[in-house]
Write a protein that holds these residues in place. Structure first.
Motif, short mmCIF file in Angstrom:
data_model
loop_
_atom_site.label_atom_id
_atom_site.label_comp_id
_atom_site.label_asym_id
_atom_site.label_seq_id
_atom_site.Cartn_x
_atom_site.Cartn_y
_atom_site.Cartn_z
N ALA A 136 6.74 96.26 25.99
CA ALA A 136 7.38 96.88 27.15
C ALA A 136 8.91 96.87 27.06
CB ALA A 136 6.93 96.18 28.44
N THR A 137 9.47 95.93 26.32
CA THR A 137 10.93 95.87 26.21
C THR A 137 11.45 96.32 24.85
OG1 THR A 137 10.79 93.50 25.67
CG2 THR A 137 11.21 94.10 27.98
N MET A 138 10.54 96.66 23.94
CA MET A 138 10.97 97.16 22.62
C MET A 138 11.55 98.56 22.77
SD MET A 138 8.10 96.27 19.79
CE MET A 138 7.07 94.84 19.99
N ARG A 139 12.54 98.86 21.95
CA ARG A 139 13.15 100.18 21.88
C ARG A 139 13.08 100.63 20.42
NH1 ARG A 139 12.05 99.45 26.26
NH2 ARG A 139 13.40 99.14 28.04
N ALA A 140 12.79 101.90 20.21
CA ALA A 140 12.60 102.42 18.85
C ALA A 140 13.59 103.51 18.51
CB ALA A 140 11.18 102.96 18.70
N HIS A 141 13.95 103.54 17.24
CA HIS A 141 14.68 104.65 16.62
C HIS A 141 13.84 105.10 15.43
CE1 HIS A 141 19.16 103.80 17.82
NE2 HIS A 141 18.35 103.56 18.83
N LEU A 142 13.79 106.40 15.19
CA LEU A 142 13.12 106.95 14.01
C LEU A 142 14.12 107.73 13.19
CD1 LEU A 142 9.77 108.35 15.50
CD2 LEU A 142 10.10 106.22 14.21
N TYR A 143 14.04 107.56 11.87
CA TYR A 143 14.94 108.26 10.94
C TYR A 143 14.15 108.75 9.74
CZ TYR A 143 18.49 105.96 13.71
OH TYR A 143 19.27 105.54 14.75
N GLY A 144 14.66 109.80 9.11
CA GLY A 144 14.05 110.34 7.89
C GLY A 144 13.28 111.61 8.20
N GLY A 145 12.17 111.78 7.50
CA GLY A 145 11.31 112.92 7.75
C GLY A 145 11.90 114.26 7.33
N ALA A 146 12.79 114.23 6.33
CA ALA A 146 13.36 115.49 5.84
C ALA A 146 12.33 116.24 5.00
CB ALA A 146 14.61 115.21 5.01
N ASN A 147 12.47 117.53 4.94
CA ASN A 147 11.65 118.36 4.06
C ASN A 147 12.60 118.86 2.97
OD1 ASN A 147 9.08 118.26 5.53
ND2 ASN A 147 10.27 119.25 7.15
N LEU A 148 12.68 118.08 1.90
CA LEU A 148 13.70 118.27 0.87
C LEU A 148 13.46 119.46 -0.05
CD1 LEU A 148 14.19 114.53 -0.11
CD2 LEU A 148 15.61 115.91 1.41
N HIS A 149 12.21 119.88 -0.19
CA HIS A 149 11.90 120.95 -1.14
C HIS A 149 11.22 122.11 -0.42
CE1 HIS A 149 12.95 118.19 -4.34
NE2 HIS A 149 12.15 117.29 -3.78
N SER A 150 11.90 123.24 -0.37
CA SER A 150 11.31 124.41 0.30
C SER A 150 10.08 124.86 -0.48
CB SER A 150 12.33 125.54 0.41
OG SER A 150 12.70 125.99 -0.86
N GLY A 151 9.13 125.38 0.24
CA GLY A 151 7.91 125.88 -0.38
C GLY A 151 6.84 124.82 -0.57
N MET A 152 7.18 123.57 -0.28
CA MET A 152 6.19 122.51 -0.41
C MET A 152 5.70 122.12 0.99
SD MET A 152 7.78 120.09 -3.38
CE MET A 152 6.32 119.09 -3.48
N ARG A 153 4.60 121.39 1.03
CA ARG A 153 4.06 120.90 2.29
C ARG A 153 5.14 120.13 3.05
NH1 ARG A 153 -0.16 116.59 1.53
NH2 ARG A 153 0.65 115.28 3.18
N ALA A 154 5.19 120.26 4.35
CA ALA A 154 6.20 119.62 5.19
C ALA A 154 5.82 118.17 5.48
CB ALA A 154 6.40 120.41 6.47
N ILE A 155 5.85 117.34 4.45
CA ILE A 155 5.46 115.94 4.57
C ILE A 155 6.37 115.21 5.56
CG2 ILE A 155 5.29 113.74 3.33
CD1 ILE A 155 4.48 115.42 0.86
N GLY A 156 7.66 115.49 5.50
CA GLY A 156 8.60 114.85 6.42
C GLY A 156 8.26 115.10 7.87
N THR A 157 7.92 116.35 8.19
CA THR A 157 7.55 116.71 9.55
C THR A 157 6.28 115.98 9.97
OG1 THR A 157 8.59 118.87 9.29
CG2 THR A 157 6.95 118.65 11.06
N GLU A 158 5.30 115.91 9.08
CA GLU A 158 4.05 115.19 9.37
C GLU A 158 4.33 113.71 9.63
OE1 GLU A 158 1.34 115.84 6.11
OE2 GLU A 158 1.57 118.01 6.26
#
Length: 184
Positions: free
Chosen positions: A97-119
């Motif tokens: 209840a008192t934890m706070r989160a930050h998320l980072y990353g999830g880039a899609n570095l290579h166009s034309g490939m599956r969007a792993i970062g988004t997933e």
């Protein structure tokens, strides 16, 4: 979690790199956790009441269909990485209840490939919501890698885009067995 501007300039600072499949939780005021992310996700958790924080770094949201993700490979996947981080935070006195989160990353570095970062980012957001942990900052997506620093004892974070070209990683060739002889 406040953003950092001078993180790591104290001569007493100890830096620890959190690699893929790893996590760390600490109260040490001299410790800075750091990592570099492409399509991977790092979740930074901080409990301001317990004054404890931590970071994980996972490679993929979930194992491919037909694989259970158990064993040595389990640490590469989001569910395992998130559970380990949250559970260790709780062991060290944090409360969901008192934890706070930050998320980072999830880039899609290579166009034309599956969007792993988004997933990966979608998985992490869903996990936090299901676990009733407040997401206060998210810097995910895009096409650039990120360098991340977290001071777990204070929850201070610094995230910077990594500029430049990165060499593409080619898959290793797996030898094909043929009878009693392996061809390389």
């Amino acid at each position: 979690m406040p953003m950092l501007t001078d993180l790591g300039r104290d001569p007493m600072t100890i830096r620890h790199n959190v690699l893929q499949g790893e996590f760390e939780v600490s109260r040490d005021p001299h410790l800075v956790l750091t990592t570099v992310l492409g399509s991977c996700i790092a979740c930074c958790l901080f409990d301001p009441v317990a004054k404890v924080g931590g970071m994980n770094h996972f490679l993929l949201a979930s194992p491919p269909n037909g694989m259970n993700g158990l064993g040595d490979d389990a640490r590469r996947y989001g569910l395992y990485a998130m559970e380990l981080l949250v559970n260790e935070m709780i062991k060290q006195g944090a409360v969901r209840a008192t934890m706070r989160a930050h998320l980072y990353g999830g880039a899609n570095l290579h166009s034309g490939m599956r969007a792993i970062g988004t997933e990966n980012a979608r998985f992490a957001e869903g996990f936090l919501k299901a676990d009733s942990i407040q997401l206060v900052r998210s810097d995910t997506g895009g096409v650039q890698a990120r360098r991340l620093d977290l001071q777990p004892a204070t929850g201070r974070v610094r995230c910077r885009s990594v500029q430049g070209d990165f060499p593409s990683i080619q898959a290793a060739r797996v030898p094909v067995p043929s009878g009693d002889v392996e061809l390389f």
